[in-house]
Motif scaffolding. Structure first.
Motif, PDB file in Angstrom:
ATOM      1  N   ASN A 168      -5.230   0.110  -4.445  1.00  0.00           N
ATOM      2  CA  ASN A 168      -5.379   1.340  -4.965  1.00  0.00           C
ATOM      3  C   ASN A 168      -4.072   2.183  -5.065  1.00  0.00           C
ATOM      4  O   ASN A 168      -3.239   1.888  -4.059  1.00  0.00           O
ATOM      5  N   PHE A 169      -3.647   2.674  -6.300  1.00  0.00           N
ATOM      6  CA  PHE A 169      -2.085   3.174  -6.241  1.00  0.00           C
ATOM      7  C   PHE A 169      -1.095   2.113  -5.833  1.00  0.00           C
ATOM      8  O   PHE A 169      -0.223   2.576  -5.249  1.00  0.00           O
ATOM      9  N   GLY A 170      -1.460   0.984  -6.186  1.00  0.00           N
ATOM     10  CA  GLY A 170      -0.424  -0.179  -5.635  1.00  0.00           C
ATOM     11  C   GLY A 170      -0.413  -0.440  -4.396  1.00  0.00           C
ATOM     12  O   GLY A 170       0.105  -1.555  -4.006  1.00  0.00           O
ATOM     13  N   LYS A 171      -1.251   0.118  -3.588  1.00  0.00           N
ATOM     14  CA  LYS A 171      -1.216  -0.050  -2.149  1.00  0.00           C
ATOM     15  C   LYS A 171      -2.398  -0.911  -1.734  1.00  0.00           C
ATOM     16  O   LYS A 171      -3.372  -1.085  -2.222  1.00  0.00           O
ATOM     17  N   PHE A 172      -2.016  -1.631  -0.572  1.00  0.00           N
ATOM     18  CA  PHE A 172      -3.205  -2.590  -0.126  1.00  0.00           C
ATOM     19  C   PHE A 172      -4.063  -1.634   0.682  1.00  0.00           C
ATOM     20  O   PHE A 172      -3.707  -0.698   1.325  1.00  0.00           O
ATOM     21  N   LEU A 173      -5.430  -2.133   0.440  1.00  0.00           N
ATOM     22  CA  LEU A 173      -6.673  -1.421   1.032  1.00  0.00           C
ATOM     23  C   LEU A 173      -7.051  -2.105   1.999  1.00  0.00           C
ATOM     24  O   LEU A 173      -7.478  -1.770   3.196  1.00  0.00           O
ATOM     25  N   ALA A 174      -7.610  -3.390   1.632  1.00  0.00           N
ATOM     26  CA  ALA A 174      -8.295  -4.581   2.502  1.00  0.00           C
ATOM     27  C   ALA A 174      -8.277  -5.938   1.756  1.00  0.00           C
ATOM     28  O   ALA A 174      -8.289  -5.686   0.576  1.00  0.00           O
ATOM     29  N   THR A 222       0.193  -5.505 -12.946  1.00  0.00           N
ATOM     30  CA  THR A 222       1.882  -5.566 -12.546  1.00  0.00           C
ATOM     31  C   THR A 222       1.947  -6.432 -11.596  1.00  0.00           C
ATOM     32  O   THR A 222       3.154  -7.307 -11.428  1.00  0.00           O
ATOM     33  N   VAL A 223       0.883  -6.570 -10.458  1.00  0.00           N
ATOM     34  CA  VAL A 223       1.208  -7.700  -9.502  1.00  0.00           C
ATOM     35  C   VAL A 223       1.194  -9.248 -10.171  1.00  0.00           C
ATOM     36  O   VAL A 223       1.970  -9.759  -9.892  1.00  0.00           O
ATOM     37  N   PRO A 228      -9.188   0.165  -9.049  1.00  0.00           N
ATOM     38  CA  PRO A 228      -9.781   1.193 -10.091  1.00  0.00           C
ATOM     39  C   PRO A 228      -8.467   0.856 -11.301  1.00  0.00           C
ATOM     40  O   PRO A 228      -7.369   0.507 -11.131  1.00  0.00           O
ATOM     41  N   ASN A 229      -8.796   1.261 -12.361  1.00  0.00           N
ATOM     42  CA  ASN A 229      -7.915   1.442 -13.633  1.00  0.00           C
ATOM     43  C   ASN A 229      -6.580   2.000 -13.304  1.00  0.00           C
ATOM     44  O   ASN A 229      -6.495   2.880 -12.596  1.00  0.00           O
ATOM     45  N   GLY A 230      -5.562   1.262 -13.517  1.00  0.00           N
ATOM     46  CA  GLY A 230      -4.190   1.625 -13.183  1.00  0.00           C
ATOM     47  C   GLY A 230      -3.625   1.546 -11.886  1.00  0.00           C
ATOM     48  O   GLY A 230      -2.617   1.988 -11.468  1.00  0.00           O
ATOM     49  N   HIS A 274       8.411  -0.445  -9.317  1.00  0.00           N
ATOM     50  CA  HIS A 274       8.515   0.734 -10.064  1.00  0.00           C
ATOM     51  C   HIS A 274       8.929   0.685 -11.382  1.00  0.00           C
ATOM     52  O   HIS A 274       9.652   0.049 -12.255  1.00  0.00           O
ATOM     53  N   PHE A 275       8.323   1.689 -12.231  1.00  0.00           N
ATOM     54  CA  PHE A 275       8.559   2.021 -13.519  1.00  0.00           C
ATOM     55  C   PHE A 275       9.156   3.513 -13.535  1.00  0.00           C
ATOM     56  O   PHE A 275       8.313   4.390 -13.628  1.00  0.00           O
ATOM     57  N   GLY A 276      10.459   3.487 -13.545  1.00  0.00           N
ATOM     58  CA  GLY A 276      11.041   4.822 -13.335  1.00  0.00           C
ATOM     59  C   GLY A 276      10.630   5.470 -12.192  1.00  0.00           C
ATOM     60  O   GLY A 276      10.857   4.879 -11.271  1.00  0.00           O
ATOM     61  N   GLY A 277      10.053   6.719 -12.434  1.00  0.00           N
ATOM     62  CA  GLY A 277       9.491   7.298 -10.815  1.00  0.00           C
ATOM     63  C   GLY A 277       8.253   6.884 -10.557  1.00  0.00           C
ATOM     64  O   GLY A 277       7.715   7.148  -9.507  1.00  0.00           O
ATOM     65  N   LEU A 278       7.548   5.838 -11.213  1.00  0.00           N
ATOM     66  CA  LEU A 278       6.030   5.670 -10.738  1.00  0.00           C
ATOM     67  C   LEU A 278       6.157   4.332 -10.047  1.00  0.00           C
ATOM     68  O   LEU A 278       6.757   3.195 -10.461  1.00  0.00           O
ATOM     69  N   THR A 279       5.439   4.471  -8.960  1.00  0.00           N
ATOM     70  CA  THR A 279       5.214   3.093  -8.049  1.00  0.00           C
ATOM     71  C   THR A 279       4.060   2.333  -8.367  1.00  0.00           C
ATOM     72  O   THR A 279       2.976   3.002  -7.962  1.00  0.00           O
TER      73      THR A 279
END
Ligand SMILES: Nc1ncnc2c1ncn2[C@@H]1O[C@H](COP(=O)(O)OP(=O)(O)OP(=O)(O)O)[C@@H](O)[C@H]1O
Ligand SMILES: [Mg+2]
Length: 263
Positions: free
Chosen positions: A235-241, A48-49, A41-43, A16-21
């Protein structure tokens, strides 16, 4: 098929960066000898990983395990960012980080210091052992520079070299450290088509010649699909596949993540 050992394992890693996961309960594994791509995608959280794996960020939750030189699984959290390279885990940066006012050769030699068996005092006193070690490192650097076809320009300054050469110097520097796992952040970014093709061949040759495993972030999908054994999409830090490239391309959630994105 013989099952290969896991060299890197992420288990529910969040950052996390502050409120951002930035990374959200991400689990993935990389097997010995694999070339694995991390896409998104970007961001999406890719860099970070890498920063968590290399312990540049220590505030992550979850676990990251690495197989050390003895074949034992170690918890990377127990290591300082400066000790990670000694384990055989070496990275390059999204923005090339080299010492511009040194020669190409010197950029390789300064990276190799943790491999010296002699201490700093012996180097200052210029003992015989220190000299022979310097010679050994130089020979190793020469071999790597020849392998990457930049030996002829080894005495040139880094400043002013074209981007394709800078990328090669970065890779050369990782090879100085006898890497078990090399992690590359956007190695093909800024390269033209010919340089990208050359890099594809090079990465395969590195795996064969230096017996390494490679984990890379890349936006160039053609490149990723051509060289990776498996690809992990986030995407958004979450595993997709995580799957072979062919299946990743067909995966609906991966397609959706990229929809409308200019990748
Ligand atoms: N040091 C930081 N402080 C605050 N927020 C950060 C920091 N580093 C990254 N972020 C945020 O975390 C999220 C993930 O960023 P990250 O750089 O890991 O993405 P990425 O997948 O590497 O993106 P890109 O493809 O653009 O390189 C983004 O929303 C980014 O703005
Ligand atoms: Mg990034």
């Amino acid at each position: 098929m013989e099952s290969k050992k896991t060299i890197l394992e992420l288990n529910k890693v969040s950052m996390h960066f502050g409120g951002l996961t930035a990374v959200d309960e991400l689990s993935l594994d990389v097997k010995e000898g694999e070339i694995v791509g991390l896409i998104g995608p970007n961001g999406a959280g890719k860099t970070t990983v890498f920063n968590c794996v290399t312990q540049f960020y220590k505030e992550y939750t979850g676990d990251i395990y690495f197989q050390n030189h003895d074949g034992d699984q170690v918890d990377l959290r127990d290591y300082k960012v400066t000790d990670i390279a000694k384990l055989g885990l070496i990275r390059t940066f999204q923005n090339v980080e080299l010492v511009k006012d040194l020669s190409i050769l010197d950029n390789l030699l300064i990276g190799a210091h943790h491999h010296y068996e002699t201490g700093i005092i012996q180097h200052i006193l210029h003992t015989k052992k220190a000299r022979s070690e310097e010679k050994r490192m130089k020979e190793k650097a020469y071999e790597i520079l020849k392998f990457l076809k930049i030996y002829e320009i080894k005495d040139f300054y880094v400043a002013g070299q074209p981007y394709g050469i800078l990328k090669k110097i970065e890779i050369a520097r990782t090879l100085m450290s006898d890497p078990k796992l090399i992690i590359l952040d956007e190695p093909a970014a800024g390269l033209n088509d010919q340089e990208t093709d050359e890099l594809e061949t090079l990465i395969h040759q590195i795996r064969e010649n230096y017996h390494t495993t490679i984990l890379l972030i890349e936006h160039d999908m053609g490149f990723v699909m051509n060289i990776c054994d498996r690809v992990c999409a986030i995407n958004f830090g979450k595993f997709l596949a995580m799957d072979i490239p062919k299946n990743i391309q067909k995966n609906p959630s991966v397609q959706e993540a990229y929809l409308g994105k200019d990748e």
